[in-house]
Design a protein around this motif. Structure first.
Motif, mmCIF file in Angstrom:
data_model
loop_
_atom_site.group_PDB
_atom_site.id
_atom_site.type_symbol
_atom_site.label_atom_id
_atom_site.label_comp_id
_atom_site.label_asym_id
_atom_site.label_seq_id
_atom_site.Cartn_x
_atom_site.Cartn_y
_atom_site.Cartn_z
ATOM 1 N N TYR A 175 0.823 -1.201 0.000
ATOM 2 C CA TYR A 175 0.000 0.000 0.000
ATOM 3 C C TYR A 175 0.861 1.257 0.000
ATOM 4 O O TYR A 175 0.587 2.216 -0.729
ATOM 5 C CB TYR A 175 -0.930 0.009 1.206
ATOM 6 N N THR A 223 -7.042 3.486 -1.202
ATOM 7 C CA THR A 223 -7.479 3.198 0.156
ATOM 8 C C THR A 223 -6.753 1.974 0.687
ATOM 9 O O THR A 223 -6.642 0.966 0.000
ATOM 10 C CB THR A 223 -8.998 2.929 0.159
ATOM 11 N N ASP A 226 -8.300 -1.480 0.493
ATOM 12 C CA ASP A 226 -8.259 -2.193 -0.791
ATOM 13 C C ASP A 226 -6.969 -2.985 -0.951
ATOM 14 O O ASP A 226 -6.889 -3.868 -1.803
ATOM 15 C CB ASP A 226 -8.388 -1.202 -1.958
ATOM 16 N N TYR A 227 -5.974 -2.646 -0.153
ATOM 17 C CA TYR A 227 -4.687 -3.333 -0.276
ATOM 18 C C TYR A 227 -4.476 -4.386 0.814
ATOM 19 O O TYR A 227 -3.464 -5.071 0.830
ATOM 20 C CB TYR A 227 -3.539 -2.310 -0.256
ATOM 21 N N ARG A 233 -7.907 -8.786 5.591
ATOM 22 C CA ARG A 233 -9.272 -8.428 5.220
ATOM 23 C C ARG A 233 -10.283 -9.255 6.034
ATOM 24 O O ARG A 233 -11.256 -8.728 6.569
ATOM 25 C CB ARG A 233 -9.454 -8.708 3.719
#
Length: 413
Positions: A175, A223, A226-227, A233
RNA sequence: GCGGAUGUAGCUCAGUUGGCAGAGCACCUGGUUGUGGCCCAGGGUGUCGCGUGUUCAAUCCACGUCAUUCGCCCCA
């Protein structure tokens, strides 16, 4: 006055001191219910502890610590936050060999050399909870629910919980790369001076900049969520799901970046719109690498800190406690009896006072009123002779008053 | 570290083109040999933050300084 307190170091009288006592008591109660035990650590630690935990490059370490040599030249520091000391104590006592998961609560003064302003003192007070030994997302959720429950139980409303996930070291690196690429694609001249420097040293902090120019430039930045890698996640998804199930409203904030280097994955902050620029009342997150980094085993952790001065600014006014009685002594020889009555009632568990300075009847009655006592107990020469006390209900409108034997006064309360 | 604002009674604050220092609240006393709150009457020796300068004269103007406070920054 010749000697005053130090700048940024405050004295606290009631009602402020009462508010602090109240918050501490509530914290022990709520977090105790959640399985946290209280740990007390020293206020002074070796300077190195903070350099290694908070991060050498952070502002806290670089310019805000109270650091000084002791008489033998060892560098010591007044703790600027609680987590480092808790980690040190945890490692030093080999706590992890005694229990797989440790839930630790601590509270007390912290010290940072900053310019004082509303909600920011040089000596300030925090309530901290750390949960060590579990990498489960349920632990993150439990901790946050406990925090929100505490804030609710001390009477706070209209707070918002902002959350983000910083990912693990590997996905955060990806990121960072993307973010730097994005920032370099912008007209960097429009960034503030701090951000021009930060975009290479600590690009995540650019997202947290309060300057309007920087804010608008970073609005369309990639964002971090998203990474997040699949593991990160999934971890975050469980946390959010459990908070939702617990009816804790959450605002995702991809710009939420904590100022201390050790955070990873879940980060959160509780903010209020009602107390000025220092709006953050609590903040925390996961710090899985910290214990290892300090020389302990590879043990994960999550925790938060809560700023008591800021909570105090938001606390609803509470009515001061009303004592049970105030004794008025009038006439020859009554003071000894009054003194005895006060002691006797206090030993029976009732709260109250009398005047040792004597004074006119009116003066003592005024003191009784001012003390807000429920009952005024009058001992005059006549009462003394009969072994009685005249009891006046101070909350009643009229002149309700009656005479009772001195030994039976407590029954009225 | 950087900006802005403010320092006058215990507290909150008025004030003066530069000419004896003010209010409200709080506190104390009394009005009632022993009955609070409400009411009434009394009660203030304030380095006008400190220092220097200008002036016949400075709480007021100028400069400096210290303190407080709100922001920036940082963070809880």
């Amino acid at each position: 006055m010749s000697v005053t307190s130090i700048k940024g170091f405050a004295d606290m009288f009631p009602p402020e001191s009462d508010a602090f006592t109240f918050m501490e008591a509530k914290a022990r109660e709520v977090f105790g219910r959640c399985g946290f035990v209280e740990l007390r650590t020293p206020i002074v630690e070796h300077t190195e502890l903070f350099c290694r935990s908070i991060g050498e490059e952070t502002d806290v370490v670089q310019k805000e610590m109270y650091t000084f040599p002791d008489r033998k030249g060892r560098m010591l520091t007044l703790r600027p936050e609680a987590t480092a000391g808790v980690m040190r104590a945890y490692i030093q006592s080999a706590r992890h060999t005694q229990e797989p998961v440790s839930k630790l609560f601590t509270t007390g003064p912290m010290f940072r050399y900053e310019r004082p302003q509303k909600g920011r003192m040089r000596q300030f007070h925090q309530i901290n909870c750390e949960c060590l030994g579990s990498s489960s997302p349920y632990t993150d959720a439990e901790l946050i629910v406990a925090l929100m429950t505490f804030l609710q139980e001390i009477g706070l409303r209209d707070l918002s919980l902002k959350m983000n996930s910083l990912g693990c070291p590997s996905c955060r690196a990806a990121y960072k790369k993307a973010l730097i690429a994005y920032l370099e694609g912008l007209d960097t001249e429009l960034l503030c001076d701090d951000c021009k420097r930060r975009m290479h040293t600590n690009p995540l902090r650019v997202l947290d900049c309060k300057q309007e120019g920087c804010k608008s430039l970073t609005a369309a930045a990639p964002t971090i969520l998203d990474y997040n890698c699949p593991d990160c996640r999934q971890h975050f998804d469980v946390v959010l799901r459990m908070l939702d199930a617990a009816k804790v409203p959450v605002t995702l904030d991809s710009c939420l970046v904590r100022g201390l280097d050790y955070y990873c994955r879940t980060t959160f902050e509780v903010v209020s719109g009602a107390i000025g620029a220092q709006s953050s009342v609590a903040g925390g997150g996961r710090y899985d690498g910290l214990i290892k980094q300090l020389g302990g085993a590879d043990i994960p952790g999550v925790g938060f800190a809560c700023g008591m001065e800021r909570l105090a600014l938001l606390l609803p006014q509470r009515e001061a406690l009303r004592p049970d009685f105030f004794v008025v002594a009038m006439g020859q020889g009554t003071q000894d009896a009054a003194f005895g009555l006060v002691n006797s009632l206090r030993r029976q568990g009732f709260a109250g006072d009398m005047s040792h300075a004597g004074g006119s009847f009116k003066s003592q009655m005024r003191q009784a009123d001012k003390s807000r006592a429920r009952f005024c107990l009058i001992i005059g020469e006549e009462e003394l002779a009969q072994g009685k006390v005249s009891v006046k209900n101070m909350l009643a409108e009229g002149k309700e008053q009656h005479s009772v034997p001195m030994a039976g006064v407590a029954e009225l309360f």
